[in-house]
Enzyme design. Structure first.
Site, PDB file in Angstrom:
ATOM      1  CG  HIS A  13      29.179  -3.895  15.117  1.00  0.00           C
ATOM      2  ND1 HIS A  13      28.452  -3.098  15.807  1.00  0.00           N
ATOM      3  CD2 HIS A  13      28.690  -4.467  13.878  1.00  0.00           C
ATOM      4  CE1 HIS A  13      26.956  -3.202  14.963  1.00  0.00           C
ATOM      5  NE2 HIS A  13      27.213  -4.006  13.634  1.00  0.00           N
ATOM      6  CG  HIS A  15      27.203  -7.833  10.209  1.00  0.00           C
ATOM      7  ND1 HIS A  15      26.247  -8.635  10.851  1.00  0.00           N
ATOM      8  CD2 HIS A  15      27.235  -6.698  10.785  1.00  0.00           C
ATOM      9  CE1 HIS A  15      25.834  -7.682  11.923  1.00  0.00           C
ATOM     10  NE2 HIS A  15      26.389  -6.477  11.726  1.00  0.00           N
ATOM     11  CG  HIS A 193      23.104  -5.303  15.610  1.00  0.00           C
ATOM     12  ND1 HIS A 193      24.053  -6.146  15.728  1.00  0.00           N
ATOM     13  CD2 HIS A 193      23.557  -4.727  14.554  1.00  0.00           C
ATOM     14  CE1 HIS A 193      24.777  -6.501  14.915  1.00  0.00           C
ATOM     15  NE2 HIS A 193      24.772  -5.324  13.985  1.00  0.00           N
ATOM     16  CD  GLU A 196      21.792  -0.166  12.853  1.00  0.00           C
ATOM     17  OE1 GLU A 196      21.349  -1.115  12.911  1.00  0.00           O
ATOM     18  OE2 GLU A 196      22.384   0.160  11.611  1.00  0.00           O
ATOM     19  CG  ASP A 274      27.517  -2.609  10.752  1.00  0.00           C
ATOM     20  OD1 ASP A 274      27.435  -3.625  10.990  1.00  0.00           O
ATOM     21  OD2 ASP A 274      26.573  -1.703  10.572  1.00  0.00           O
ATOM     22  CG  ASP A 275      27.601  -5.053   6.912  1.00  0.00           C
ATOM     23  OD1 ASP A 275      27.534  -6.305   6.943  1.00  0.00           O
ATOM     24  OD2 ASP A 275      26.282  -4.416   7.612  1.00  0.00           O
TER      25      ASP A 275
HETATM   26 ZN    ZN Z   1      25.836  -4.628  12.392  1.00  0.00          ZN
END
Ligand code: ZN
Length: 334
Positions: A13, A15, A193, A196, A274-275
């Site tokens: 996961h 990005h 996703h 969340e 994630d980021d």
């Molecule tokens: Zn994400």
């Protein structure tokens, strides 16, 4: 010395746009003649300490303006893979958001070819095997997602699957039923996703309507006991991102994260970044943070690493998966 950060793992996961560090943003801005509304990397780094979702999204999409050429995407991915390798990543399944680029005039082919160049040589350069997952922005229309899928057809040899990301609430998975059916018909793997910010019902929809194989986040599934039982029974992987959950306020502090109770419930959970440029750490840092803040012990870290390979799309190469799993078992903490 072997640190928990260096435990061999897969990242599922991530990005790629969320790996843009201030230094690279400035370098690309200079090369492409893009004006950034920040004096220097220090001021930009301070902007990364955003306080809410909207200021994060403004910064995130605003900074993408520096990504213009195939070379830019190659450099971005190469920088991530180098960092990931230093944090024990052996396999990465990388998300990208084509609409965030095509909408500002960067052709899909430029994005995919640029990323693929870095991914294709990643094993040789960084010792990291890779796959690419194309995400649809769920706050755009279903038609736009379908157009994106059609535009991607010439590049599908670079793409293993499709995903669904961006602002969740008000954009249930069912909105994308048709495009996921079309992606399945093209032989693409499916993730989304869900859960969340959105309710447990979105997790069910992602499974039942879209036919996804993994749920990205899935935190709020914990509110629904029956759903948890099903996720356990069907061995549906959840790709958790604890540092992201803190920064975007899904949980107040890392110490409140449900990761331990999710593991105790028997869920097939993985830990991801994630980021990472925006959320305060790459995946090895995240392993370290959950160890420190949540008391996730060494054998549980090993379980998370094992899960990451079990949940990965390595079905076409079971020998490789077995090799990675053997590395996890052989790893010694000290
Ligand atoms: Zn994400």
């Amino acid at each position: 010395m072997h640190l928990p950060e260096a435990l061999p793992k897969a990242e599922l996961h991530l990005h790629i746009e969320g790996t843009l560090e201030p230094e690279l943003a400035f370098a690309l801005a200079a090369r492409n003649g893009v004006d950034l509304p920040y004096a220097d990397t220090e001021e930009l780094r301070a902007a990364y300490l955003f306080s809410d979702l909207q200021s994060f999204l403004d910064l995130y999409y605003g900074l993408m303006a520096v990504l213009r050429t195939a070379d830019d995407f190659t450099e971005l991915a190469d920088a991530y893979l180098a960092r990931a390798a230093r944090q024990g990543v052996r396999h990465a399944e990388i998300f990208f958001d084509p609409q965030a680029h095509t909408e500002r005039g960067v052709p899909l082919g430029t994005v995919v070819e640029g990323l693929a160049r870095a991914l294709d040589r990643s094993e040789e350069r960084h010792g990291v095997s890779t796959q690419l997952i194309m995400c649809f922005l769920r706050d755009r229309s279903a038609e736009s997602a379908m157009e994106t899928l059609r535009a991607a057809e010439p590049y599908l040899h670079h793409i293993v699957g499709v995903g669904l990301d961006s602002a969740e609430v008000g954009h249930p998975p069912s909105k994308f039923a048709e495009v996921y059916a079309a992606a399945g018909a093209l032989g693409l793997r499916k993730v989304a996703h869900a859960g969340e910010e959105g309710p447990p019902a979105y997790v069910r929809e992602a499974l039942d309507v879209l036919g996804v194989e993994r749920i990205d986040h899935g935190l709020r599934a914990m509110e629904d006991g029956e759903l948890v039982e099903r996720l356990v029974r069907e061995r549906v992987p959840l790709t958790l991102c604890p540092l992201s959950n803190v920064r975007l306020r899904a949980v107040d502090v890392l110490e409140d994260h449900p990761l331990p109770s999710m593991m105790a419930a028997g869920l097939l959970v993985t830990v991801n970044s994630d980021d990472p440029a925006y959320f305060g750490g790459y995946v090895g840092d995240t392993f370290h943070a959950v160890h420190e803040a949540l008391g996730i012990g060494q054998e549980q870290l090993r379980e998370l690493a094992r899960n990451s390979f079990l949940a990965s799309f390595l079905d076409h190469d079971e020998d490789r998966r077995a090799r990675y799993l053997a590395e996890v078992e052989a790893y010694t903490f000290d």
